[in-house]
Scaffold this active site. Structure first.
Site, PDB file in Angstrom:
ATOM      1  N   TYR A 144       6.606  -7.887  -6.372  1.00  0.00           N
ATOM      2  CA  TYR A 144       7.005  -6.423  -6.622  1.00  0.00           C
ATOM      3  C   TYR A 144       6.996  -5.509  -5.191  1.00  0.00           C
ATOM      4  O   TYR A 144       7.895  -4.661  -5.353  1.00  0.00           O
ATOM      5  CB  TYR A 144       6.088  -5.636  -7.722  1.00  0.00           C
ATOM      6  CG  TYR A 144       4.849  -4.909  -7.414  1.00  0.00           C
ATOM      7  CD1 TYR A 144       4.836  -3.797  -7.204  1.00  0.00           C
ATOM      8  CD2 TYR A 144       3.699  -5.750  -7.595  1.00  0.00           C
ATOM      9  CE1 TYR A 144       3.551  -3.108  -6.734  1.00  0.00           C
ATOM     10  CE2 TYR A 144       2.441  -5.085  -7.138  1.00  0.00           C
ATOM     11  CZ  TYR A 144       2.394  -4.087  -6.561  1.00  0.00           C
ATOM     12  OH  TYR A 144       1.297  -3.500  -6.403  1.00  0.00           O
ATOM     13  N   CYS A 146      -3.515   2.929  -2.416  1.00  0.00           N
ATOM     14  CA  CYS A 146      -2.661   3.716  -3.366  1.00  0.00           C
ATOM     15  C   CYS A 146      -2.061   4.926  -2.655  1.00  0.00           C
ATOM     16  O   CYS A 146      -0.732   5.079  -2.743  1.00  0.00           O
ATOM     17  CB  CYS A 146      -3.311   4.084  -4.505  1.00  0.00           C
ATOM     18  SG  CYS A 146      -2.316   5.005  -5.696  1.00  0.00           S
ATOM     19  N   GLY A 194     -18.936  -1.154   5.990  1.00  0.00           N
ATOM     20  CA  GLY A 194     -20.466  -1.526   5.456  1.00  0.00           C
ATOM     21  C   GLY A 194     -20.557  -2.933   5.401  1.00  0.00           C
ATOM     22  O   GLY A 194     -19.385  -3.688   4.963  1.00  0.00           O
ATOM     23  N   GLU A 220      14.537   5.474 -27.324  1.00  0.00           N
ATOM     24  CA  GLU A 220      14.949   5.197 -28.601  1.00  0.00           C
ATOM     25  C   GLU A 220      15.421   3.719 -29.014  1.00  0.00           C
ATOM     26  O   GLU A 220      15.116   3.318 -30.212  1.00  0.00           O
ATOM     27  CB  GLU A 220      15.557   6.282 -29.077  1.00  0.00           C
ATOM     28  CG  GLU A 220      17.166   6.106 -28.735  1.00  0.00           C
ATOM     29  CD  GLU A 220      18.111   7.064 -29.376  1.00  0.00           C
ATOM     30  OE1 GLU A 220      18.047   7.097 -30.717  1.00  0.00           O
ATOM     31  OE2 GLU A 220      19.039   7.409 -28.719  1.00  0.00           O
ATOM     32  N   GLY A 276       9.293 -12.221   1.056  1.00  0.00           N
ATOM     33  CA  GLY A 276       8.625 -12.134  -0.201  1.00  0.00           C
ATOM     34  C   GLY A 276       9.249 -11.420  -1.510  1.00  0.00           C
ATOM     35  O   GLY A 276       9.820 -10.337  -1.179  1.00  0.00           O
TER      36      GLY A 276
HETATM   37  P1  FAD Z   1      -8.187   0.052  -2.045  1.00  0.00           P
HETATM   38  O1  FAD Z   1      -7.412   1.065  -2.420  1.00  0.00           O
HETATM   39  O2  FAD Z   1      -7.383  -0.894  -1.056  1.00  0.00           O
HETATM   40  O3  FAD Z   1      -9.332   0.745  -1.084  1.00  0.00           O
HETATM   41  C1  FAD Z   1     -10.287  -0.113  -0.488  1.00  0.00           C
HETATM   42  C2  FAD Z   1     -10.667   0.560   0.718  1.00  0.00           C
HETATM   43  O4  FAD Z   1     -11.842   0.014   1.268  1.00  0.00           O
HETATM   44  C3  FAD Z   1      -9.847   0.719   1.989  1.00  0.00           C
HETATM   45  O5  FAD Z   1      -9.687   2.100   2.411  1.00  0.00           O
HETATM   46  C4  FAD Z   1     -10.371  -0.424   2.774  1.00  0.00           C
HETATM   47  O6  FAD Z   1      -9.814  -0.022   4.207  1.00  0.00           O
HETATM   48  C5  FAD Z   1     -11.789   0.013   2.566  1.00  0.00           C
HETATM   49  N1  FAD Z   1     -12.540  -1.304   3.003  1.00  0.00           N
HETATM   50  C6  FAD Z   1     -12.430  -2.461   3.083  1.00  0.00           C
HETATM   51  N2  FAD Z   1     -13.550  -3.265   3.580  1.00  0.00           N
HETATM   52  C7  FAD Z   1     -14.543  -2.350   3.700  1.00  0.00           C
HETATM   53  C8  FAD Z   1     -16.053  -2.462   4.309  1.00  0.00           C
HETATM   54  N3  FAD Z   1     -16.516  -3.419   4.533  1.00  0.00           N
HETATM   55  N4  FAD Z   1     -16.491  -1.116   4.466  1.00  0.00           N
HETATM   56  C9  FAD Z   1     -15.905   0.013   4.058  1.00  0.00           C
HETATM   57  N5  FAD Z   1     -14.571   0.102   3.702  1.00  0.00           N
HETATM   58  C10 FAD Z   1     -13.988  -0.838   3.574  1.00  0.00           C
HETATM   59  N6  FAD Z   1      -0.661   0.020  -8.193  1.00  0.00           N
HETATM   60  C11 FAD Z   1      -0.263   0.738  -9.224  1.00  0.00           C
HETATM   61  O7  FAD Z   1      -0.813   0.814 -10.264  1.00  0.00           O
HETATM   62  N7  FAD Z   1       0.909   1.343  -9.187  1.00  0.00           N
HETATM   63  C12 FAD Z   1       2.018   1.170  -8.058  1.00  0.00           C
HETATM   64  O8  FAD Z   1       3.179   1.597  -8.216  1.00  0.00           O
HETATM   65  C13 FAD Z   1       1.559   0.329  -6.986  1.00  0.00           C
HETATM   66  N8  FAD Z   1       2.175   0.408  -5.919  1.00  0.00           N
HETATM   67  C14 FAD Z   1       1.780  -0.291  -4.634  1.00  0.00           C
HETATM   68  C15 FAD Z   1       2.565  -0.445  -3.825  1.00  0.00           C
HETATM   69  C16 FAD Z   1       2.239  -1.079  -2.464  1.00  0.00           C
HETATM   70  C17 FAD Z   1       3.100  -1.198  -1.512  1.00  0.00           C
HETATM   71  C18 FAD Z   1       1.027  -1.538  -2.635  1.00  0.00           C
HETATM   72  C19 FAD Z   1       0.356  -2.474  -1.337  1.00  0.00           C
HETATM   73  C20 FAD Z   1       0.052  -1.359  -3.595  1.00  0.00           C
HETATM   74  C21 FAD Z   1       0.619  -0.942  -4.762  1.00  0.00           C
HETATM   75  N9  FAD Z   1      -0.364  -0.866  -5.981  1.00  0.00           N
HETATM   76  C22 FAD Z   1       0.242   0.154  -7.027  1.00  0.00           C
HETATM   77  C23 FAD Z   1      -1.658  -1.280  -6.038  1.00  0.00           C
HETATM   78  C24 FAD Z   1      -2.721  -0.368  -5.852  1.00  0.00           C
HETATM   79  O9  FAD Z   1      -2.402   0.430  -4.388  1.00  0.00           O
HETATM   80  C25 FAD Z   1      -4.067  -0.997  -5.793  1.00  0.00           C
HETATM   81  O10 FAD Z   1      -4.331  -1.681  -6.573  1.00  0.00           O
HETATM   82  C26 FAD Z   1      -5.434  -0.044  -5.578  1.00  0.00           C
HETATM   83  O11 FAD Z   1      -5.227   0.628  -4.241  1.00  0.00           O
HETATM   84  C27 FAD Z   1      -6.546  -0.862  -5.620  1.00  0.00           C
HETATM   85  O12 FAD Z   1      -7.492  -0.003  -5.260  1.00  0.00           O
HETATM   86  P2  FAD Z   1      -9.029  -0.420  -4.781  1.00  0.00           P
HETATM   87  O13 FAD Z   1      -9.986   0.550  -4.737  1.00  0.00           O
HETATM   88  O14 FAD Z   1      -9.265  -1.817  -5.210  1.00  0.00           O
HETATM   89  O15 FAD Z   1      -8.725  -0.687  -3.274  1.00  0.00           O
END
Ligand code: FAD
Length: 515
Positions: free
Chosen positions: A221, A79, A153, A493, A218
């Protein structure tokens, strides 16, 4: 007890939980940590920070593998770094370009013919903002005493996690609970040149080169939003659609959005799939594609190809087999408590199978989980009626059921759809098109007509729908909606004036902005 009562009456729920449970967690644990969180994105950080509030000893592992194009970023997850935040900033930049032209119509002395965006400057300010958020996140983790390790991890066994230190030393630690919050990354199609020559949303927000003529492959959104801000910034995007735009959203609204984009000069290649990408001698990208309806092949030359064909869950490094966690495709299966097939291992956020992939969903489910684990709470995450917005120039926001879903669940005879076009007052002077300013409420047909879904295309859609989302969750009816006095002159509204049903066949086009 008196103190607990007064805290409860003052609404300080967290303080009550803190008083009850701080310390008790620390004493009970025979593990290195009470909680290890895998992934430092929206869900993982929310869970980790909430858990330390209740006295839990928490470690969070987060690591970002660079993209094939070499893009990497800091803590905070999708995000902050490559999702909602940079996307919203680029969306805003693109809207401002439009606003400059509108300003001229409103009497501002601006030479709007010379207005051009500076892509490099835009990328720089966006990236500076992200870096400041990364820094604040690190400080916040340190202040809250969440141990943070920048490493991947993976499971050794259900209670043991291993990771490598920066120096290459292999470490192991044990945890009473583990939360998997590893999120996802964009997919690449399995075609020639895709990985070497294409980029994804992980790259575009820090892309040093001007994108130029861009093929966005694609029509989810992410694809539509990228195409729209690129168009607004003066580039020339084409969207390649395999089947339908915005799968999973209301069909009528999705088609309206595509029509609005076409009206703004964005090209669509419908029912088309990419077949391969190669670099031309001039350094451009030649894309071969096939129309799956006509079975004809075509090709075109672009400066940039952006894959937005969906995201895959990042389970590959977790060694979930060693923990016995069940998955489906590349997602983790959980129950209504976010527990995986192993009772002390949980998952939150995008990595969960079948739940909305949105930041506020990841955050709230992470927080509630921490409260249940460490503060005796029983509150579960409610995944229903989650509002969302597509940040296109006229935005689309919705909450609750689409028309199709309502028909499928209740039957066409049991729902009533109220709808209307509207004309935002501020669109008249710059003569902006309001052809696609449209909204509808999907409701039950009988009684006070409980509202099942609200849909709106127009300016600041997210801001409009957010409040209505709370009303819908509280059982909003058509009767209440129409009995609500609107705030004039706003576009929100219009929801309070929805009186025409689709069934009536009456033309829902208003004569003026205030009719
Ligand atoms: P993430 O935020 O992806 O975090 C996971 C983290 O874990 C990452 O840093 C990853 O590298 C790390 N990781 C992975 N594997 C491992 C491991 N084995 N060990 C340690 N670390 C690891 N959502 C909205 O609500 N509004 C929006 O407008 C919106 N716009 C978006 C626009 C785009 C272009 C994209 C791609 C997504 C958007 N989203 C939006 C979705 C939103 O970003 C995600 O839903 C949100 O970030 C999910 O959070 P998360 O904690 O599940 O995962």
């Amino acid at each position: 007890m008196m103190l607990l009562k007064s805290l409860r009456s003052s609404g300080s729920f967290r303080s009550v939980l803190l008083l009850r449970f701080a310390g008790s967690v620390r004493n009970a644990s025979k593990f290195d940590y009470d909680l290890v969180v895998l992934g430092g994105g929206s869900g993982g950080l929310a869970c980790a920070k909430e858990a330390v509030e209740y006295g839990a000893r928490v470690l969070c592992l987060d690591y970002v593998k660079p993209t094939p194009a070499g893009t990497k970023w800091g803590v905070g997850g999708t995000c902050v770094n490559v999702g909602c935040i940079p996307k919203k900033l680029m969306h805003q930049a693109s809207l401002l370009g439009e606003a400059v032209h509108e300003a001229v119509a409103y009497g501002w002395n601006v030479n709007d013919r010379d207005i051009k965006p500076d892509w490099k400057k835009l990328v720089k300010v966006v990236q500076n903002h992200i870096k400041s958020v990364n820094w604040v996140t690190r400080v916040d983790l340190r202040d809250k005493k969440v141990e943070y390790v920048n490493s991947i991890g993976s499971f050794v066994n259900p209670h043991t996690i291993k990771y490598k230190t920066k120096q290459g030393e292999l470490k192991q630690l044990t945890a009473q609970y583990v939360v998997i919050a590893v999120g996802g990354r964009p997919r690449y199609p399995p075609i020639k040149g895709a990985i070497e020559l294409g980029i994804t949303s992980d790259d575009i927000f820090s892309y040093e080169k001007e994108p130029g003529r861009t093929l966005v492959v694609g029509a989810g959104y992410v694809g539509l939003e990228c195409a729209c801000f690129l168009k607004g910034l003066g580039y020339d995007p084409t969207v390649m659609v395999r089947s339908i735009v915005l799968r999973g959203f209301d069909r009528q609204m999705s088609e309206f959005l595509a029509a609005m984009m076409t009206e703004r000069g964005i090209h669509f290649l419908n029912t088309t799939i990419p077949m391969g990408v190669e670099r031309t001698p001039e350094g451009k990208l030649l894309v071969q594609y096939r129309n799956t309806t006509t079975q004809t092949d075509g090709s075109d030359v672009f400066d940039t190809v952006l894959w937005a064909i969906g995201r895959k869950g990042l389970i590959e490094d977790l060694n979930l087999g060693a923990a016995g966690v069940q998955t489906y495709n590349d997602k983790v299966i959980v129950d209504h408590t976010e527990a995986t097939s192993v009772p002390h291992i949980f998952a939150v956020g995008d990595i969960i199978y079948g739940r909305p992939e949105l930041t506020p969903v990841a955050i709230l489910s992470g927080r509630l989980l921490a409260r249940r684990l460490f503060a005796g709470s029983t509150q579960l995450m409610d995944y229903t009626d989650v509002a969302t917005t597509v940040f296109t120039p006229l935005e689309y926001s919705c909450v609750g059921m689409s028309e199709e879903m309502a028909i499928e669940r209740l039957g066409a005879d049991n729902i009533e759809v109220f709808h209307g076009y509207y004309k935002p007052t501020e669109f008249f002077i710059p003569q902006k098109s309001f052809r696609h300013c449209y909204l509808k409420a999907v409701a039950e047909v009988s009684g006070d007509q409980k509202i099942l879904g609200l849909h709106y295309i127009g300016p600041v859609a997210g801001e409009v729908i957010q409040g209505f989302a709370a009303a819908l969750k509280s059982g909003l009816t058509v009767k209440t909606l129409l009995n609500t006095v609107g705030i004039h002159p706003t576009t929100a509204e219009e929801f309070t004036r929805l009186s025409i049903t689709k069934r009536s066949g009456v033309d829902p086009t208003p004569a003026s902005c205030c009719s």
